[in-house]
Design an enzyme around this catalytic site. Structure first.
Site, mmCIF file in Angstrom:
data_model
loop_
_atom_site.group_PDB
_atom_site.id
_atom_site.type_symbol
_atom_site.label_atom_id
_atom_site.label_comp_id
_atom_site.label_asym_id
_atom_site.label_seq_id
_atom_site.Cartn_x
_atom_site.Cartn_y
_atom_site.Cartn_z
ATOM 1 N N LYS A 128 3.349 -54.754 -32.018
ATOM 2 C CA LYS A 128 2.887 -53.968 -33.160
ATOM 3 C C LYS A 128 3.058 -52.482 -32.842
ATOM 4 C CE LYS A 128 -1.168 -53.854 -36.237
ATOM 5 N NZ LYS A 128 -2.522 -54.409 -36.453
ATOM 6 N N SER A 152 -3.126 -56.416 -41.011
ATOM 7 C CA SER A 152 -2.155 -55.359 -40.836
ATOM 8 C C SER A 152 -1.009 -55.712 -39.893
ATOM 9 C CB SER A 152 -2.857 -54.113 -40.326
ATOM 10 O OG SER A 152 -3.385 -54.334 -39.029
ATOM 11 N N SER A 207 -6.728 -58.746 -38.826
ATOM 12 C CA SER A 207 -5.335 -58.269 -38.848
ATOM 13 C C SER A 207 -4.346 -59.061 -38.002
ATOM 14 C CB SER A 207 -5.280 -56.800 -38.428
ATOM 15 O OG SER A 207 -5.636 -55.980 -39.512
#
Lengths: 103, 474
Positions: free
Chosen positions: B79, B154, B178
């Protein structure tokens, strides 16, 4: 409870410029979210012991410092404006209006 | 040629050990998929130019009989909020678009020592705020199963990268769901680790009493492998703790609880049916399923939407346009700050910063922040109660989400509708316990089969329970 004036005050406090066009929708969004979280007031929390009392020091010892300057070039490379190995900011003290504007 | 489609870490490791494939070949396989699909799907923000070099180093070790372990030579993606020394980490934000990390995060340090290959950084909602990656400064990461739908968020890019076969496994971060929600929407496994078990040193912070790094993988076994590689005490994260040695077998044996009063609300009928099918499957594996009462769990999301923005407003104060990141010049220092931040942050981030400042401000602190902290204690108490005593359960299960992947644009104008995506996942962050989302089948939407997941939560430091149950139903 939230109005344009509140949004303007929060924007100033947090140093986040909010455009004129966005202010009204920000008022509506904050109102909606605060309305949603106000559900919490129906919860009975009289039995809860203040959590702040349970905190303890978790800082590590400030030791094992590295040689001064070995990371300077790398860190300065990320700074938008530098001069002679320093990070550059605008004048704060003595500049007309500068101190007032940050209050 | 060996079939490299949808490899798990375990399988890829086996191929590397048996010299059926090299790390370079694996890396090139993923690079080819990225080349083919990424322009359309927008999953990777950047592919690292040195990933082939990393793979060749792994191949050299393997050829010399010095293989470091199960992760040596395994291509992973990260990420965009996890720092790698010398590489850009932007947290999906304009304000950090050119920010180059000056050190390795602890998880990266550990994965480098394990020999993993880093393919690149994946798309995410800006500063991890969102459930669809639509808040990314780089645009939405589309769901590989249906391009008209979101990949969740996310950590949407990290989940979609696996679904699109662009990496063996990935890392994400989970503040309110997330990792688990995108895993569910993309049909893979996502683990939110126990608070304090994995160091956040070098993770761009969002809500520090909630944030946790976790793996996204194709199998429960892979989630366990990655978790074991990244966990452990780190002096650089003041909330990090030593992971306790395995205590004994599951605290409540094979008894699992469902908060039935909470699970039925607002859920689509076929999603509920899918969940009930999972429950039947667990029963057939010898688990005893009981109804439990978590009277305060309904407050988890409102608690989260007070505490998280409060922490966001303080954490993101460091973005000043002076020391690093975007600088927009104004008439004075105040304007430098407010223009850099006003332009550098996207709408959702601006909204949460203002909200956080509001709930922390004098006059409102007691009504919002203090109240939320107190209710948080009640929720903690609820979970502590069901995980202890003679009637204790060893895990709590719920669906991961109310519905499968939604259409791009469907929820962008209504923040509260988007926030509801976290309704089932957020409690684990509020309480700090570990939780995992595991694929549970599919439901039809517009003639497309979309994946769903179910969530297992366990007591603190009992990831072993999640893995055990997860393996039993996978």
């Amino acid at each position: 409870m939230i109005d344009r004036e509140t949004v303007e005050k929060l924007a100033k406090l947090t140093r986040v410029e909010i455009s004129e066009e966005e202010k009204d929708s920000m008022v509506a969004d904050l109102e909606a979210i605060l309305g949603y979280v106000s559900e919490l007031s129906s919860s009975d929390t009289s039995s809860v012991v203040d959590t702040l009392d349970t905190h303890r020091n978790i800082f590590r010892e400030d030791e094992g410092a590295e040689e001064p300057g070995i990371h300077t070039a790398k860190i300065l490379a990320d700074a938008p404006r530098t001069e002679d190995g320093y990070i550059l900011v605008k004048q704060v003290i003595g500049e007309k209006g500068a101190v007032d504007s940050i209050r | 040629m060996t079939d490299l489609k949808k490899l798990t870490i375990e399988k890829a490791h086996e191929l590397l050990v048996n010299k059926e494939v090299t790390s370079l070949e694996l890396t090139e396989y993923y690079l080819a998929n990225i080349e083919k699909l990424n322009k359309d799907l927008n999953i990777y923000i950047e592919v690292f130019e040195d990933c082939k070099t990393q793979a060749m180093e792994a191949d050299k070790r393997i050829a010399e009989g010095k293989m470091l372990g199960v992760l040596d030579g395994i291509p992973l993606a990260l990420k965009d909020n996890i720092l790698i020394d010398g590489k850009i980490a932007s947290a999906g934000s304009n304000i950090l678009k050119n920010y180059r990390a000056t050190y390795d995060s602890t998880v990266i340090k550990k994965l480098k020592e394990a020999g993993a290959v880093f393919l690149g950084r994946t798309n995410m909602d800006e500063f991890a705020m969102g459930s669809s990656t639509e808040n990314s400064a780089y645009g939405v990461a589309k769901n590989p199963i249906d391009k008209s739908r979101v990949s969740g968020g996310s950590s949407g890019g990290s989940a979609a990268a696996i679904a699109a076969d662009m990496a063996v496994a990935t890392l994400g971060s989970d503040t309110g769901g997330s990792v688990r929600q995108p895993a569910s929407l993309c049909g893979i496994v996502g683990l939110k680790t126990t608070y304090g078990s994995v160091s956040r040193h070098g993770l761009i912070a969002m809500g520090s009493s909630l944030d946790q790094i976790g793996p996204l993988t194709r199998s429960v076994e892979d989630a366990e492998i990655l978790f074991n590689a990244i966990k452990g005490y780190d002096a650089m994260d003041s909330t990090s703790v030593e992971y306790p040695a395995l205590i004994d077998l599951p605290a409540g044996g094979k008894r699992i609880g469902i908060p039935r009063g909470f699970v039925g609300e607002g859920i689509a009928a076929d999603v509920l049916k899918n969940f009930n099918d999972t429950v039947e499957k667990l029963k057939s594996k010898g688990y005893e399923i009981v109804d439990i009462d978590l009277p305060n769990i309904k407050y988890s999301l409102p608690v989260y939407y007070v505490i998280m923005p409060a922490e966001v407003s303080t954490n993101l104060a460091r973005m000043d346009g002076v020391r690093f990141g975007l600088h927009v010049d104004g008439a004075n220092l105040f304007e430098d700050y407010s223009k850099s931040r006003g332009i550098g942050f996207g709408r959702e981030v601006r909204r949460r910063i203002l909200l956080g400042a509001y709930v922390l401000s004098a006059g409102y602190y007691d009504a919002y922040y203090k109240k939320a902290m107190d209710v948080r204690e009640l929720i903690r108490g609820d979970f502590a109660r069901v995980f202890s005593g003679p009637d204790r359960v060893s895990a709590v299960i719920t669906p991961t989400t109310l519905s499968p992947a939604f259409k791009i644009g469907e929820k962008t104008t209504d923040p509260l509708a988007m926030y509801l995506e976290d309704i089932f996942t957020v409690s684990a962050n509020v309480v700090g316990i570990p939780a995992i989302s595991i694929p549970s089948g599919f439901v039809e939407r517009d003639e497309v089969s979309l994946p769903l997941g179910f969530q297992i939560m366990a007591p603190h430091f009992r990831e072993d329970i999640l893995f055990k149950i997860g393996k039993d139903v996978s």
